[in-house]
Design a protein around this motif. Structure first.
Motif, short mmCIF file in Angstrom:
data_model
loop_
_atom_site.label_atom_id
_atom_site.label_comp_id
_atom_site.label_asym_id
_atom_site.label_seq_id
_atom_site.Cartn_x
_atom_site.Cartn_y
_atom_site.Cartn_z
N PHE A 1 45.47 10.25 77.03
CA PHE A 1 45.84 11.88 76.76
C PHE A 1 45.51 12.24 77.90
CE2 PHE A 1 40.58 10.25 75.11
CZ PHE A 1 41.33 10.03 74.04
N ASP A 2 45.77 11.94 79.11
CA ASP A 2 46.22 13.18 80.37
C ASP A 2 47.45 11.76 80.89
OD1 ASP A 2 44.12 14.39 79.55
OD2 ASP A 2 42.89 13.51 81.41
N ALA A 3 48.48 12.74 81.25
CA ALA A 3 49.52 12.47 82.62
C ALA A 3 48.96 12.18 83.04
CB ALA A 3 50.97 12.95 81.69
N PRO A 4 49.46 11.23 84.70
CA PRO A 4 49.04 11.19 86.08
C PRO A 4 50.10 11.96 86.31
CG PRO A 4 50.88 9.17 85.00
CD PRO A 4 49.89 9.74 83.43
N ASN A 5 49.29 12.69 87.46
CA ASN A 5 50.83 13.21 88.05
C ASN A 5 51.76 12.85 88.76
OD1 ASN A 5 48.24 15.18 88.00
ND2 ASN A 5 46.88 15.65 90.14
N ARG A 6 50.96 11.41 89.54
CA ARG A 6 52.46 10.61 89.55
C ARG A 6 51.85 9.61 89.63
NH1 ARG A 6 53.34 11.06 96.51
NH2 ARG A 6 53.58 9.02 96.09
N GLY A 7 53.30 8.68 89.27
CA GLY A 7 53.17 7.16 89.16
C GLY A 7 53.07 7.54 87.41
N SER A 8 53.16 6.04 86.89
CA SER A 8 52.86 6.63 85.20
C SER A 8 52.37 5.36 84.64
CB SER A 8 54.72 5.29 84.91
OG SER A 8 55.31 3.64 86.07
N VAL A 9 52.35 5.89 83.21
CA VAL A 9 51.32 4.50 82.48
C VAL A 9 52.72 3.77 81.58
CG1 VAL A 9 49.22 4.43 80.94
CG2 VAL A 9 49.26 5.80 83.26
N SER A 10 52.41 2.85 81.65
CA SER A 10 53.41 2.16 80.69
C SER A 10 52.26 1.32 79.76
CB SER A 10 53.91 0.90 81.68
OG SER A 10 54.43 0.06 81.09
N TYR A 11 53.36 0.82 78.25
CA TYR A 11 52.25 0.28 77.23
C TYR A 11 53.57 0.31 76.53
CZ TYR A 11 50.23 -1.05 72.89
OH TYR A 11 49.17 -1.36 72.39
N LYS A 12 54.21 -1.82 76.15
CA LYS A 12 54.71 -2.41 75.80
C LYS A 12 56.02 -1.96 76.32
CE LYS A 12 52.39 -2.21 71.47
NZ LYS A 12 52.79 -2.03 70.06
N ASN A 13 56.07 -1.98 77.75
CA ASN A 13 57.32 -2.27 78.79
C ASN A 13 57.58 -0.56 78.43
OD1 ASN A 13 57.35 -4.42 79.36
ND2 ASN A 13 57.50 -5.60 77.71
N ASP A 14 57.23 0.27 77.76
CA ASP A 14 57.61 1.89 77.61
C ASP A 14 56.84 2.50 78.32
OD1 ASP A 14 59.49 1.36 76.10
OD2 ASP A 14 58.49 2.14 74.31
N ASP A 15 57.80 2.89 79.40
CA ASP A 15 56.87 4.31 80.19
C ASP A 15 56.44 5.46 79.43
OD1 ASP A 15 56.14 6.96 81.64
OD2 ASP A 15 57.84 7.09 83.21
N VAL A 16 55.49 5.61 78.85
CA VAL A 16 54.29 6.60 77.48
C VAL A 16 54.79 7.86 78.01
CG1 VAL A 16 53.01 5.13 77.36
CG2 VAL A 16 51.67 6.28 79.07
N TRP A 17 54.97 8.21 78.61
CA TRP A 17 55.49 9.79 78.98
C TRP A 17 57.56 9.82 78.87
CZ3 TRP A 17 52.18 12.77 77.33
CH2 TRP A 17 50.42 12.34 77.79
N GLN A 18 57.86 8.44 79.22
CA GLN A 18 59.27 8.97 78.76
C GLN A 18 59.88 8.71 77.33
OE1 GLN A 18 60.80 10.00 81.42
NE2 GLN A 18 59.32 10.55 82.54
N VAL A 19 58.80 8.07 77.02
CA VAL A 19 59.30 7.84 74.93
C VAL A 19 59.00 9.43 74.29
CG1 VAL A 19 58.52 5.78 75.04
CG2 VAL A 19 56.71 7.10 74.67
#
Ligand code: ADP
Length: 255
Positions: free
Chosen positions: A51-69
Motif C-alpha cells: 500500500f505504501d512505499a518505505p521511506n528507505r529500504g525495500s520490499v521484495s516479492y518473488k525476488n523483485d523490488d516491488v517499487w522498482q517494477v
C-alpha cells in the motif's frame, strides 16, 4: 514467493516509526508480529501489503523490488497479497456476495464472461471457492443471510473468508481478533492454520502475544522502532536472546 521487507525505514512527518526493519514470510508459514499498541505493526503490514512505499529500504516479492517494477506488475503482486483488518467492512448484501467479492476483483474479463455464461445456462455458479471459504470459517449455512444481520464476530469471519476465497499467496492480518470473543477468535485461529496448510504465507500482527504463541511458526518482536528479535516461536517465548523480549513477554516492560 517470499515477501520481504529489507532494512526498511519509515515514519510519518517528523515521527520515525522504523529505523531499519527486516522481516520475511514464505509460503506455508505463519509469522506473528507482537508489540505494544502504537509501535508500528499496522505500518509494517501496510508496507508488506504494498500500500505504501518505505521511506528507505525495500520490499521484495518473488525476488523483485516491488517499487522498482512497473505499476502494472506491482498491481499484479498486490492482488496476490490479501489483507484482513481489525474491523470487518462488509457490503449491504448477502454473506455469499461479500465472500465472492475478492474473487470478482481478481477474475479477468474472460473468467467473468465464462462465469456469466455459465450462470445463464444454469451450470456451475462459479462461487465454489467462496462457499468453501465460508465453510472454513463455519458460516456455510449463512450464505443467503444479509451481512448486516451478522454479529461482529461473524462479520469478521466473513471478511476472513473473503480474503481466503481470493486464494492469495500471502495473507496479512492486522489484529484480526482483537474485538472478538473467545469462540470467534478460535474459529479465526483455526482458519489461519487451514490457510497455512494450503500453502499460504500468513503474517499476523497482534498485541495478544498468546495468540502468536498458539499459531505462529516464527515471531518478530517489535519494540522501540525496531524488530528487536525474530525467531521460532518456542525460542522467543522460552529462551529469548534479547532481555527486552523476556521482559515484554513477562509483562515487566510496560509501554
Ligand atoms: P500499531 O499497529 O502497532 O498500533 P501503527 O502502525 O498503527 O502501530 O502506528 C505507529 C505509529 O505511527 C503511531 O505513533 C501512530 O500514531 C503513527 N501513525 C500511524 N499511521 C499514521 C498516519 N497515517 N499518519 C500519521 N501517523 C501515523
Amino acid at each position: 514467493m517470499t515477501l520481504e521487507a529489507i532494512d526498511v525505514h519509515h515514519g510519518y512527518g517528523n515521527e520515525t516509526v522504523f529505523e531499519g526493519v527486516s522481516l520475511s514470510v514464505t509460503p506455508g508459514e505463519v509469522v506473528g508480529i507482537i508489540g505494544p499498541s502504537g509501535v508500528g505493526k499496522s505500518t509494517l503490514l501496510r508496507l508488506l501489503a504494498l500500500f505504501d512505499a518505505p521511506n528507505r529500504g525495500s520490499v521484495s516479492y518473488k525476488n523483485d523490488d516491488v517499487w522498482q517494477v512497473s505499476e502494472q506488475r506491482r498491481l499484479e503482486y498486490r492482488r496476490q497479497i490479501g489483507m484482513v483488518f481489525q474491523e470487518a467492512s462488509l457490503f449491504d448484501a448477502s454473506v455469499r456476495r461479500n465472500a465472492e467479492y475478492g474473487l470478482r476483483v481478481r477474475q479477468t474479463w474472460a473468467d467473468r464472461l465464462r462465469h456469466e455464461l455459465s450462470s445463464i445456462v444454469g451450470k456451475t455458479n462459479g462461487t465454489g471457492d467462496a462457499i468453501e471459504a465460508l465453510d472454513t470459517v463455519g458460516l456455510r449455512e449463512k450464505v443467503d443471510q444479509d451481512a448486516s444481520s451478522l454479529s461482529g464476530g461473524e462479520a469478521q469471519r466473513v471478511a476472513f473468508a473473503r480474503a481466503l476465497a481470493y486464494e492469495p499467496d500471502i495473507l496479512l492480518l492486522d489484529e484480526p481478533t482483537s474485538d472478538l470473543d473467545p469462540r470467534n477468535t478460535a474459529v479465526i485461529e483455526e482458519a489461519v492454520l487451514e490457510a497455512k496448510k494450503r500453502g499460504i504465507g500468513v503474517v499476523i500482527a497482534t498485541h495478544d502475544m498468546h495468540q502468536a504463541e498458539r499459531i505462529a511458526d516464527r515471531v518478530a518482536v517489535l519494540l522501540e522502532n525496531d524488530i528487536i528479535e525474530v525467531g521460532d516461536t518456542e525460542t522467543i517465548f522460552e529462551n529469548p536472546t534479547d532481555e527486552r523480549t523476556r521482559k515484554f513477554i513477562e509483562g515487566e516492560l510496560v509501554y
